[in-house]
Design a protein around this motif. Sequence first.
Motif, mmCIF file in Angstrom:
data_model
loop_
_atom_site.group_PDB
_atom_site.id
_atom_site.type_symbol
_atom_site.label_atom_id
_atom_site.label_comp_id
_atom_site.label_asym_id
_atom_site.label_seq_id
_atom_site.Cartn_x
_atom_site.Cartn_y
_atom_site.Cartn_z
ATOM 1 N N ASN A 45 0.938 -1.244 0.130
ATOM 2 C CA ASN A 45 -0.046 -0.022 -0.094
ATOM 3 C C ASN A 45 0.763 1.484 -0.123
ATOM 4 O OD1 ASN A 45 -1.856 2.090 0.429
ATOM 5 N ND2 ASN A 45 -2.545 0.937 2.334
ATOM 6 N N ALA A 46 0.642 2.118 -1.031
ATOM 7 C CA ALA A 46 1.223 3.427 -0.902
ATOM 8 C C ALA A 46 0.472 4.614 -0.931
ATOM 9 C CB ALA A 46 2.031 3.361 -2.322
ATOM 10 N N PHE A 47 -0.746 4.251 0.096
ATOM 11 C CA PHE A 47 -1.522 5.391 0.286
ATOM 12 C C PHE A 47 -2.693 5.744 -0.856
ATOM 13 C CE2 PHE A 47 -3.078 9.528 1.790
ATOM 14 C CZ PHE A 47 -3.706 9.358 2.783
ATOM 15 N N TYR A 48 -1.965 6.248 -1.982
ATOM 16 C CA TYR A 48 -2.535 6.817 -3.137
ATOM 17 C C TYR A 48 -2.789 5.625 -4.048
ATOM 18 C CZ TYR A 48 -1.584 11.306 -1.135
ATOM 19 O OH TYR A 48 -1.586 12.280 -0.542
ATOM 20 N N GLY A 49 -2.350 4.502 -3.711
ATOM 21 C CA GLY A 49 -2.477 3.230 -4.489
ATOM 22 C C GLY A 49 -1.741 2.288 -4.144
ATOM 23 N N ASN A 50 -1.540 1.404 -4.912
ATOM 24 C CA ASN A 50 -0.752 -0.125 -4.628
ATOM 25 C C ASN A 50 0.409 -0.088 -5.554
ATOM 26 O OD1 ASN A 50 -2.514 -1.097 -2.518
ATOM 27 N ND2 ASN A 50 -3.776 -1.960 -4.285
ATOM 28 N N TYR A 109 1.356 0.587 -9.922
ATOM 29 C CA TYR A 109 1.758 2.122 -8.845
ATOM 30 C C TYR A 109 0.759 3.018 -9.089
ATOM 31 C CZ TYR A 109 2.799 3.827 -13.838
ATOM 32 O OH TYR A 109 2.810 4.080 -15.010
ATOM 33 N N PRO A 110 0.951 3.996 -8.141
ATOM 34 C CA PRO A 110 -0.257 4.898 -7.888
ATOM 35 C C PRO A 110 -0.323 5.711 -9.286
ATOM 36 C CG PRO A 110 0.864 4.762 -5.915
ATOM 37 C CD PRO A 110 1.663 4.224 -7.036
ATOM 38 N N ASN A 111 -1.583 5.547 -10.042
ATOM 39 C CA ASN A 111 -1.690 6.336 -11.379
ATOM 40 C C ASN A 111 -3.115 6.874 -11.487
ATOM 41 O OD1 ASN A 111 -2.729 4.086 -11.831
ATOM 42 N ND2 ASN A 111 -1.446 3.590 -13.968
ATOM 43 N N ASP A 112 -3.889 6.975 -10.494
ATOM 44 C CA ASP A 112 -5.401 7.310 -10.558
ATOM 45 C C ASP A 112 -5.703 8.662 -10.721
ATOM 46 O OD1 ASP A 112 -6.134 4.816 -10.134
ATOM 47 O OD2 ASP A 112 -6.587 4.948 -8.293
ATOM 48 N N ALA A 166 17.100 -4.085 -2.410
ATOM 49 C CA ALA A 166 15.986 -3.579 -2.235
ATOM 50 C C ALA A 166 16.430 -1.979 -1.314
ATOM 51 C CB ALA A 166 14.642 -4.047 -1.509
ATOM 52 N N ASN A 167 17.459 -1.767 -1.040
ATOM 53 C CA ASN A 167 18.105 -0.803 -0.340
ATOM 54 C C ASN A 167 18.197 0.494 -1.204
ATOM 55 O OD1 ASN A 167 18.216 -1.992 2.028
ATOM 56 N ND2 ASN A 167 20.378 -2.768 1.804
ATOM 57 N N VAL A 168 17.035 1.119 -1.177
ATOM 58 C CA VAL A 168 17.251 2.439 -2.186
ATOM 59 C C VAL A 168 16.679 3.559 -1.149
ATOM 60 C CG1 VAL A 168 16.541 1.044 -4.275
ATOM 61 C CG2 VAL A 168 14.822 2.079 -2.996
ATOM 62 N N ASN A 169 17.323 4.574 -1.872
ATOM 63 C CA ASN A 169 16.856 5.866 -1.024
ATOM 64 C C ASN A 169 15.527 6.327 -1.445
ATOM 65 O OD1 ASN A 169 19.523 6.393 -0.016
ATOM 66 N ND2 ASN A 169 20.245 7.348 -2.153
ATOM 67 N N THR A 170 14.761 7.013 -0.375
ATOM 68 C CA THR A 170 13.628 7.630 -0.439
ATOM 69 C C THR A 170 13.646 8.603 -1.257
ATOM 70 O OG1 THR A 170 12.731 6.470 1.550
ATOM 71 C CG2 THR A 170 11.697 8.268 0.880
ATOM 72 N N ILE A 171 12.510 8.875 -2.274
ATOM 73 C CA ILE A 171 12.572 9.913 -3.212
ATOM 74 C C ILE A 171 11.647 10.838 -2.621
ATOM 75 C CG2 ILE A 171 11.810 10.814 -5.449
ATOM 76 C CD1 ILE A 171 12.657 8.111 -6.443
ATOM 77 N N THR A 172 12.086 11.984 -2.394
ATOM 78 C CA THR A 172 11.366 13.142 -1.766
ATOM 79 C C THR A 172 10.202 13.511 -2.747
ATOM 80 O OG1 THR A 172 13.343 14.053 -0.637
ATOM 81 C CG2 THR A 172 11.487 15.503 -0.876
ATOM 82 N N GLY A 173 9.188 13.713 -2.175
ATOM 83 C CA GLY A 173 7.832 13.976 -3.144
ATOM 84 C C GLY A 173 7.063 12.692 -3.742
ATOM 85 N N ALA A 174 7.660 11.537 -3.418
ATOM 86 C CA ALA A 174 7.073 9.971 -3.866
ATOM 87 C C ALA A 174 7.676 9.145 -2.512
ATOM 88 C CB ALA A 174 7.664 9.598 -5.163
ATOM 89 N N THR A 175 7.520 9.683 -1.392
ATOM 90 C CA THR A 175 7.764 9.206 -0.152
ATOM 91 C C THR A 175 7.100 7.606 -0.051
ATOM 92 O OG1 THR A 175 8.194 10.872 0.802
ATOM 93 C CG2 THR A 175 8.082 9.169 2.357
ATOM 94 N N PHE A 176 5.534 7.613 -0.313
ATOM 95 C CA PHE A 176 4.705 6.638 -0.001
ATOM 96 C C PHE A 176 5.169 5.487 -1.082
ATOM 97 C CE2 PHE A 176 1.990 9.502 2.024
ATOM 98 C CZ PHE A 176 2.141 9.268 3.168
ATOM 99 N N THR A 177 5.459 5.972 -2.561
ATOM 100 C CA THR A 177 5.810 4.764 -3.536
ATOM 101 C C THR A 177 7.046 4.413 -3.233
ATOM 102 O OG1 THR A 177 4.311 6.325 -5.099
ATOM 103 C CG2 THR A 177 6.179 4.877 -5.751
ATOM 104 N N SER A 178 8.063 5.102 -2.602
ATOM 105 C CA SER A 178 9.193 4.635 -2.324
ATOM 106 C C SER A 178 9.163 3.574 -1.362
ATOM 107 C CB SER A 178 10.252 5.719 -1.730
ATOM 108 O OG SER A 178 10.389 6.766 -3.043
#
Length: 162
Positions: free
Chosen positions: A81-86, A106-109, A134-146
Amino acid sequence: MSESIRTTKKVLLAVGILVVFFAYTFLLRNQHSSPVIAPSSLSSGGNTSSSNSSNSGGSGSSANTASASYKDGTYTGSIANAFYGNVQVQVSISGGKITNVHFLQYPNDNPNSQNINQQATPYLKQEAIQAQSANVNTITGATFTSQAFVQSMSSALNQAKA
């Protein structure tokens, strides 16, 4: 008479404030803001462990390290769950290494999610292949997707452990 003029002015002022407020929120909601994406060398990686040094090994989680060897094949991660979609990813492994990451979901609604994820998903894919984990940096502005990407990717890589 002056009392009715004063009341009318108050009502007009209140209506004006409400109109400005609703216009502002409408414009803000439909604004296509872009995520701020920092290169991994500049990012501090607040939500990931050992992201600043890929040679230090996974110092704090069950996530895979760059030295991990995986079974060849294609593995589908869990839906996160990425809050705005899966978010759900499919990982291709060849020669014991991650060769491709494909986003199944990915969230695209809405337009804002589409804009953000059009920019974020290639970076997440690139970082995962580069890190071989899977150790990737969180992208600012796409936190939930990251965060959802890390969950789904970890799930797929757990299936692929040799």
